[in-house]
Design a protein around this motif. Structure first.
Motif, PDB file in Angstrom:
ATOM      1  N   THR A 514       0.843  -1.187   0.000  1.00 56.16           N
ATOM      2  CA  THR A 514       0.000   0.000   0.000  1.00 56.16           C
ATOM      3  C   THR A 514       0.877   1.234   0.000  1.00 56.16           C
ATOM      4  OG1 THR A 514      -1.835  -1.068   1.126  1.00 56.16           O
ATOM      5  CG2 THR A 514      -1.715   1.317   1.293  1.00 56.16           C
ATOM      6  N   VAL A 515       0.579   2.149  -0.901  1.00 57.73           N
ATOM      7  CA  VAL A 515       1.303   3.411  -0.959  1.00 57.73           C
ATOM      8  C   VAL A 515       0.319   4.538  -0.696  1.00 57.73           C
ATOM      9  CG1 VAL A 515       1.019   3.656  -3.474  1.00 57.73           C
ATOM     10  CG2 VAL A 515       2.867   4.852  -2.311  1.00 57.73           C
ATOM     11  N   ALA A 516       0.718   5.489   0.164  1.00 52.20           N
ATOM     12  CA  ALA A 516      -0.085   6.669   0.457  1.00 52.20           C
ATOM     13  C   ALA A 516       0.686   7.886  -0.037  1.00 52.20           C
ATOM     14  CB  ALA A 516      -0.354   6.780   1.956  1.00 52.20           C
ATOM     15  N   LEU A 517       0.023   8.687  -0.876  1.00 51.04           N
ATOM     16  CA  LEU A 517       0.659   9.854  -1.483  1.00 51.04           C
ATOM     17  C   LEU A 517      -0.118  11.117  -1.157  1.00 51.04           C
ATOM     18  CD1 LEU A 517       1.203   8.437  -5.102  1.00 51.04           C
ATOM     19  CD2 LEU A 517       2.881   8.469  -3.257  1.00 51.04           C
ATOM     20  N   LYS A 518       0.589  12.243  -1.131  1.00 49.68           N
ATOM     21  CA  LYS A 518      -0.046  13.555  -1.075  1.00 49.68           C
ATOM     22  C   LYS A 518       0.480  14.381  -2.240  1.00 49.68           C
ATOM     23  CE  LYS A 518       1.529  16.750   1.646  1.00 49.68           C
ATOM     24  NZ  LYS A 518       1.966  17.560   2.804  1.00 49.68           N
ATOM     25  N   PRO A 519      -0.307  15.295  -2.771  1.00 46.19           N
ATOM     26  CA  PRO A 519       0.116  16.011  -3.976  1.00 46.19           C
ATOM     27  C   PRO A 519       1.194  17.054  -3.698  1.00 46.19           C
ATOM     28  CG  PRO A 519      -1.966  16.876  -3.193  1.00 46.19           C
ATOM     29  CD  PRO A 519      -1.657  15.685  -2.334  1.00 46.19           C
ATOM     30  N   ILE A 520       2.117  17.187  -4.631  1.00 45.26           N
ATOM     31  CA  ILE A 520       3.042  18.321  -4.630  1.00 45.26           C
ATOM     32  C   ILE A 520       2.543  19.344  -5.639  1.00 45.26           C
ATOM     33  CG2 ILE A 520       5.374  19.101  -5.148  1.00 45.26           C
ATOM     34  CD1 ILE A 520       6.421  16.442  -4.112  1.00 45.26           C
ATOM     35  N   MET A 521       2.345  18.902  -6.885  1.00 45.97           N
ATOM     36  CA  MET A 521       1.788  19.808  -7.895  1.00 45.97           C
ATOM     37  C   MET A 521       1.345  18.994  -9.112  1.00 45.97           C
ATOM     38  SD  MET A 521       5.160  21.657  -9.480  1.00 45.97           S
ATOM     39  CE  MET A 521       6.551  20.709 -10.125  1.00 45.97           C
ATOM     40  N   PRO A 522       0.300  19.468  -9.816  1.00 47.47           N
ATOM     41  CA  PRO A 522      -0.063  18.830 -11.086  1.00 47.47           C
ATOM     42  C   PRO A 522       0.956  19.205 -12.156  1.00 47.47           C
ATOM     43  CG  PRO A 522      -1.452  20.730 -10.686  1.00 47.47           C
ATOM     44  CD  PRO A 522      -0.588  20.572  -9.462  1.00 47.47           C
ATOM     45  N   LEU A 523       1.067  18.376 -13.166  1.00 50.78           N
ATOM     46  CA  LEU A 523       1.968  18.641 -14.296  1.00 50.78           C
ATOM     47  C   LEU A 523       1.129  18.648 -15.574  1.00 50.78           C
ATOM     48  CD1 LEU A 523       4.979  16.349 -13.274  1.00 50.78           C
ATOM     49  CD2 LEU A 523       4.833  18.849 -13.057  1.00 50.78           C
TER      50      LEU A 523
END
Length: 830
Positions: A514-523
């Motif tokens: 399981t990987v949990a991510l939070k956004p840095i920025m859209p590209l």
């Protein structure tokens, strides 16, 4: 430990001696209280507090069947009706007499047992007089229907076990008990196990929060009682006039009874209160605790271990009726030079690991320390502390934020940190998702070591909800660390979609993670797969296999930088600190100049390459913590705000005040500077501390008061028990000093126990005590007295304070004379 591993180790198999003891207690109970006799049950056969209470049903539940599941602890009110020491019956409100109350309670027991006879388990939660006393209700049902109920009667423990078994943990206590029982019986290897086997298994496999950590005690044994104590495997003490300790609901109630019983002996109230407190400790001794039996100023008679029977009031004994079941070992009998005056003054005292080691230093390592580990290790939470932490945890889960408040020196910051780490440790243990990088240093930062390529069908959640959680195939032994960055590839659009921060990465099984991510920025300009495959600098990057299903793979630094370049971005991530990621525990201290820009967001000065200064919009502490917690909803995050009342809290909190309430968690508020949405998730817990000598709670902003629960921490003189400076007991000195301060200046101005601690242990020399008095206590008392020397004299005595000349006498600068003067003044008062 995994469930299957525990079964393989045979944790569900009871020892022969325990099996025999349980069978004996079970048979004895049913001989005394057969099911068919309940119709004729009388109040005299049921209730505690009577001369023959040892033969009562309530006694059998609480003390007569200790190996069949414990409901020990708390007051006798759990039994609904009992006879108080005063001679008055205690029973629920709403009844005109005890007989009327008994008729209702008796009818409720009959209704409960009839429902059990007919297996109408749901009906048991509606039985009027028993629905609120889960421990009595569940143990009664277990004793009469043992194959349908587990011998686990604590609702918090049942909830914990259900969570560990990954089953529904909500609903009535009996329903939860039976769901846990059913889940265990569906486990390979335990299909035929009895409920007693399974109850034993649960506590061996996964001890719940609040489970007792053994403590150690010293008890002065009466010479005339010692041989009898050895023969009967128990320890007994006097103070019989106060009666059965189990009938007292609080320590304060016991203190009052102590004063009433012994005020005619000539003993001063301070000493009576001290003995009452120590007798309360005797009542609270629990199975597994170690007891050092002593006689005289230096003789150790034996070392014992408290058994399941624990505290018992022996109605049949002529004297020394307070007893605790002990298994004694006389082989460690010794004479020690580590004893102090308390061995002669006090019947019972608590021992730290250090004191325990000193007593048995000649026999170590043959004698184990009280906590079963290194005697030099920090003392674990004792039974009372664990119970208190559990209570605070329930408050925090309901309110989401609390403030520890109290006078200076009461250990507010230390307690808040210890409580926060306990919360996190319990959750790590409960979920089994322990991230070593975070647990090794809960408050440390993160370095972006690696970049990753992650492919999924849809990334809509990442920027719409502020998080992305997915289970991905991954067979390698290593994966991303918290703080790493990830280029996210949308398989539907066949292009790089955005840049994200890895919040956590943990295993579900051997073939998926399981990987949990939070956004840095859209590209938005992220390259299409055709452009990636055509780029000569990315010739070694093979992404074709990963397009067929969700996948994750590590990117070489050059490949990551090239993909960023094709997306119109630059690498400011690799080998840099992940400043947008918060840890499970984040600590911050408020002060007079602390601002909104530091806590929420704001423009901060940064250095540019041209060595000029510019302003850049930066996330504040709470914004970083909230976004990280939002991205990992199954784990708790704690924000600890020390000295919360030193800042202008309404100004610092800003829009946060709208969304931190429990019923507002998960909703968003738009921040004016960035336009970002601030979401405070359910799993972010806020703990604050405040010193009431600076500002009272009453002066806090009303909106803030409504959103926080407040837990008061007062001076705890028991930490100084057994410590003396010359003839002056430090705990009695602190109690008497604070009594005077409360009378003259108010309870908020009291002085805490930590002033008299040195690296966690009470100070023990005249020089230390004099230094604390001279440099800390006297200046603080001068401030409390507003330089009113007549009032200061009330605190320190005439030998220290010259109230006529409004000054201190010269003895303040002499250690011995200062301590002698204070000792003389307080011993006269005590």
């Amino acid at each position: 430990m995994e469930l299957t591993d525990a079964v393989d180790q045979g944790l569900h198999v009871r020892a022969d001696d325990r099996t025999q003891a349980q069978a004996s207690q079970f048979a004895a109970f049913h001989r005394r209280f057969p099911r068919e006799d309940w119709a004729e049950m009388t109040l005299e056969k049921y209730a505690l507090g009577q001369p023959q209470s040892k033969h009562s049903y309530s006694y059998a539940l609480e003390w007569g069947t200790p190996t069949l599941g414990s409901i020990r602890g708390g007051s006798a009110k759990k039994h609904r009706i009992f006879l108080h020491k005063s001679g008055s019956w205690v029973y629920p409100k709403g009844f005109a007499s005890v007989n009327e109350a008994w008729d209702a309670l008796h009818a409720s027991f009959l209704e409960l047992l009839e429902a059990g006879d007919n297996r109408r388990w749901r009906d048991t939660s509606a039985v009027e007089q028993l629905r609120t006393v889960n421990t009595v209700r569940l143990k009664t049902l277990y004793l009469y229907f043992p194959e349908h109920v587990l011998p686990v009667f604590s609702p918090p423990h049942l909830k914990y076990f259900a969570e560990r078994l990954h089953i529904d943990h909500k609903g009535d206590a009996l329903s939860l008990n039976q769901r846990v029982l059913a889940a265990l019986r569906e486990t390979d290897g335990m299909e035929e196990s009895s409920s007693l086997d399974l109850g034993t298994f649960l506590y061996a496999w996964a001890r719940p929060p609040g489970w007792h950590t053994p403590s150690s005690w010293r008890v002065t044994v009466d010479a005339a009682q010692w041989e009898s104590n050895l023969a009967t495997n128990r320890v007994s003490v006097g103070w019989d006039e106060v009666g059965d300790l189990s009938l007292f609901e609080t320590q304060s109630e016991l203190k009052q009874a102590f004063r009433e019983s012994y005020s005619g002996t000539g003993a001063k109230l301070g000493r009576l209160d001290r003995q009452a407190k120590h007798l309360w400790w005797f009542r609270e001794m629990a199975a597994g605790d170690q007891v050092v039996a002593t006689s005289g100023p230096s003789d150790v008679l034996a070392l014992g271990t408290v058994q399941d029977s624990e505290y018992e009031w022996d109605y049949e004994a002529g004297d020394h009726k307070h007893t605790v079941g002990i298994e004694w070992d006389t082989s460690v009998a010794t004479s020690t030079d580590s004893a102090d005056q308390s061995w002669l003054d006090d019947t019972i005292s608590a021992l730290t690991a250090k004191q325990f080691k000193e007593i048995f230093k000649a026999q170590l390592p043959g004698v184990a320390s009280p906590n079963g580990g290194d005697v030099d290790a920090h003392d674990p939470l004792d039974h009372d502390q664990l119970r208190q932490f559990e209570q605070w945890q329930r408050v925090l889960e309901r309110k989401k934020q609390v403030i520890f408040y109290g006078p200076p020196g009461t250990g507010k910051t230390w307690t808040a940190k210890r409580f926060a780490r306990w919360l996190l440790d319990e959750q790590f243990e409960r979920t089994g998702t322990i991230d070593a990088a975070r647990t090794e240093n809960l408050t440390g930062g993160f370095l972006t070591d690696s970049a990753w390529w992650i492919i999924a069908d849809s990334w809509d959640d990442l920027f719409a909800d502020g998080r992305y959680i997915a289970t991905l195939p991954f067979k390698a032994s290593a994966g991303p660390n918290a703080g790493d960055v990830a280029l996210v590839f949308d398989r539907r659009q066949s292009r790089v979609f955005g840049l994200a921060r890895v919040v956590n990465f943990y295993g579900k099984n051997n073939n998926a993670k399981t990987v949990a991510l939070k956004p840095i920025m859209p590209l938005p300009c992220g390259p299409h797969i055709s452009k990636i495959q055509a780029d000569t600098e990315l010739a070694g990057l093979d992404v074709r296999d990963g397009l067929r299903m969700s996948a994750i793979r590590k990117l070489a630094p050059d490949a990551f930088r090239r993909l960023l370049h094709l997306s119109g971005a630059q690498d400011v991530y690799l080998e840099h600190r992940a400043e947008d990621l918060a840890n499970y525990l984040t600590e911050v201290t408020f002060h007079a100049s602390y601002a909104y820009e530091e806590f929420i967001e704001g423009y901060r000065p940064v250095s540019s390459a041209a060595e000029s200064i510019s302003l850049q919009l930066k996330d504040g502490v709470i914004k970083r913590v909230a976004s990280t917690a939002h991205a990992e909803p199954d784990m708790p995050f704690v924000l600890l705000i020390d000295e919360i009342n030193r800042a202008n809290v309404p100004r610092v909190f800003g829009e946060l005040i709208t969304v931190i309430e429990a019923d507002k968690r998960g909703s968003s508020v738009v921040l004016p500077a960035s336009g970002d949405c601030l979401i405070v998730p359910e799993n972010l817990l806020i703990i604050g501390t405040m010193n009431t000598s600076d500002r009272s709670i009453r002066s806090l902003d009303a909106a803030l008061r409504r959103r926080f629960a407040f837990i008061e921490l007062l001076p705890d003189s028991s930490i100084l028990a057994n410590s003396k400076i010359g003839d002056l007991p430090l705990d009695l000195f602190l109690d008497e000093l604070n009594k005077t301060i409360t009378e003259l200046a108010g309870r908020e101005r009291q002085i805490g126990h930590s002033f008299f601690l040195d690296e966690g242990d009470p100070i023990d020399t005249v020089e230390q005590f004099a230094e604390v008095l001279r440099l800390e206590i006297i200046p603080l008392l001068q401030e409390i007295a507003f330089d009113d020397f007549a009032k200061l004299k009330e605190y320190l005595g005439g030998e220290v304070v010259d109230s006529m000349r409004r000054t201190l006498h010269d003895i303040v600068s002499d250690d011995d004379n200062l301590v002698d003067a204070v000792t003389s003044f307080y011993l006269d008062k005590l």
